[in-house]
Design an enzyme around this catalytic site. Sequence first.
Site, PDB file in Angstrom:
ATOM      1  N   SER A 100       0.693   6.546   2.918  1.00  0.00           N
ATOM      2  CA  SER A 100       1.398   7.473   3.815  1.00  0.00           C
ATOM      3  C   SER A 100       2.685   7.996   3.178  1.00  0.00           C
ATOM      4  O   SER A 100       3.358   7.289   2.423  1.00  0.00           O
ATOM      5  CB  SER A 100       1.736   6.777   5.136  1.00  0.00           C
ATOM      6  OG  SER A 100       0.573   6.367   5.811  1.00  0.00           O
TER       7      SER A 100
ATOM      8  N   GLU B 266      -5.825   8.451  17.110  1.00  0.00           N
ATOM      9  CA  GLU B 266      -6.369   9.812  17.174  1.00  0.00           C
ATOM     10  C   GLU B 266      -7.290  10.091  15.992  1.00  0.00           C
ATOM     11  O   GLU B 266      -8.370  10.688  16.148  1.00  0.00           O
ATOM     12  CB  GLU B 266      -5.210  10.826  17.202  1.00  0.00           C
ATOM     13  CG  GLU B 266      -4.385  10.817  18.473  1.00  0.00           C
ATOM     14  CD  GLU B 266      -3.418   9.650  18.577  1.00  0.00           C
ATOM     15  OE1 GLU B 266      -2.874   9.400  19.662  1.00  0.00           O
ATOM     16  OE2 GLU B 266      -3.207   8.964  17.541  1.00  0.00           O
TER      17      GLU B 266
ATOM     18  N   GLU C 125     -10.046  -1.734   5.014  1.00  0.00           N
ATOM     19  CA  GLU C 125      -8.950  -1.842   5.983  1.00  0.00           C
ATOM     20  C   GLU C 125      -9.447  -1.731   7.413  1.00  0.00           C
ATOM     21  O   GLU C 125      -8.941  -2.405   8.310  1.00  0.00           O
ATOM     22  CB  GLU C 125      -7.908  -0.754   5.699  1.00  0.00           C
ATOM     23  CG  GLU C 125      -6.700  -0.830   6.600  1.00  0.00           C
ATOM     24  CD  GLU C 125      -5.603   0.143   6.192  1.00  0.00           C
ATOM     25  OE1 GLU C 125      -4.577   0.194   6.885  1.00  0.00           O
ATOM     26  OE2 GLU C 125      -5.771   0.858   5.184  1.00  0.00           O
TER      27      GLU C 125
ATOM     28  N   GLN D 156       0.838  -1.204   0.000  1.00  0.00           N
ATOM     29  CA  GLN D 156       0.000   0.000   0.000  1.00  0.00           C
ATOM     30  C   GLN D 156       0.868   1.247   0.000  1.00  0.00           C
ATOM     31  O   GLN D 156       1.767   1.381   0.841  1.00  0.00           O
ATOM     32  CB  GLN D 156      -0.903  -0.011   1.228  1.00  0.00           C
ATOM     33  CG  GLN D 156      -1.884   1.149   1.317  1.00  0.00           C
ATOM     34  CD  GLN D 156      -2.762   1.037   2.559  1.00  0.00           C
ATOM     35  OE1 GLN D 156      -2.339   0.510   3.580  1.00  0.00           O
ATOM     36  NE2 GLN D 156      -3.978   1.522   2.464  1.00  0.00           N
ATOM     37  N   GLY D 157       0.609   2.160  -0.920  1.00  0.00           N
ATOM     38  CA  GLY D 157       1.353   3.415  -1.008  1.00  0.00           C
ATOM     39  C   GLY D 157       0.467   4.602  -0.713  1.00  0.00           C
ATOM     40  O   GLY D 157       0.053   5.329  -1.633  1.00  0.00           O
TER      41      GLY D 157
END
Length: 402
Positions: free
Chosen positions: A135, A386, A251, A132-133
């Site tokens: 962040s 958060e 996810e 997964q790309g």
Amino acid sequence: MSTPTQQELDEFRADARAWFEENTVADPGFMLPLTFMEVGTQQQFDFLRDWQNKVWSAGYLGAAWPEAYGGRGMHQAFQDIATKEMGRANGPIMLNAIGLNWAGPLILDTGTEEERLRYLKNILSAEDIWCQGFSEPEHGSDLGNAQTKAVRDGDEWVINGSKIWTTQGNFAKYMILLARTNPDAPTKYKGLSFFLAPMGAEGVETVPIRKLTGEYGFTQTFFNNARIPADCLMGEEGEGWKVAMRTLEYERGARGGQPGGYVMTYPDIADVVALAKTAKYNGKPALDDPMIRDEMVSLLMEARSLRLSSQRGRIQPLVQDRPFSIPLSSKLASTEFMKRMADFATRLQGMRAAYYVGDDDALEQGIWQRGYLNSFSATIGGGTSEIQHNIIGEHVLGLPKS
């Protein structure tokens, strides 16, 4: 698809149970990862890849996916049974987490027929590993501010930028990639596009990242004028944010369609109770101490509530007012609980908590210390705790943004 009879389910369960009892390897001779984020050696990777392929070949992974895409076209109840029997046998994790649980369901639900035929079978078989790309190093949890750029050049896209925390990036054949295709779009979200990008393209480089545990499982991925085919674009140009948000629903467990199995294993709360009975505190079993016993009871109650919440989420009348409340909160609740549980189990060991994996005097081979350090990654990946609080507050409870 017709609803299976109880006899059909029972026969399938018996076959699955026998198969996993016969084929599950209890000890391969080296430490296996507890989660897909811990696959750091070629030995671990090869073993888990072979295991996933074996489970799929036996028909116990992807059973409910259509046959045209590598599945068996069966009722979902059969896959649920297979996954349960896999857990009952304490089987290893499925390796191809991003492919099975993120990219696969996305392609199955929204991809073109060509994309389904091209990608899905090899996701199930573990022939093609996905990463997964999303962040990036400079943007933290602000996914919408992604700055990796994709520029159209004829029949190709030219990619430049960097992605971080790329789980299994060094093993992956494909990446689900969010990149900026229009820096002048009216909003930062409208300038993003979504790609099914080949990791073997020239100009793509991965660099392993060493974790708190001393192990490797993540990489940083660099794109230096990397060229990928134009048909790697999923959906329309500029719709990447919408596709990414749907991906995150898979996810975070808010949307189904996954082919079964599991990519993370969690210590059972009963194991912590057993540890509390054997660990010593002031020369007595730790569980004899009233403060420790009080904390243990709180963890038991929370573990029970998490299991009941999962069941409650499947009963429509109980969640009709806020249908996404439980799925959207489960990621936050479960990952924070696992971190607290591992912390408690580590503290129970007193001075022996200082020993780690590989130390001769480590209790239970240091599994709790390793689990505690690894637990932080789950509270960060897929959106930090958060961020999860904000999502629940805004999208479930309807609270205003602060």
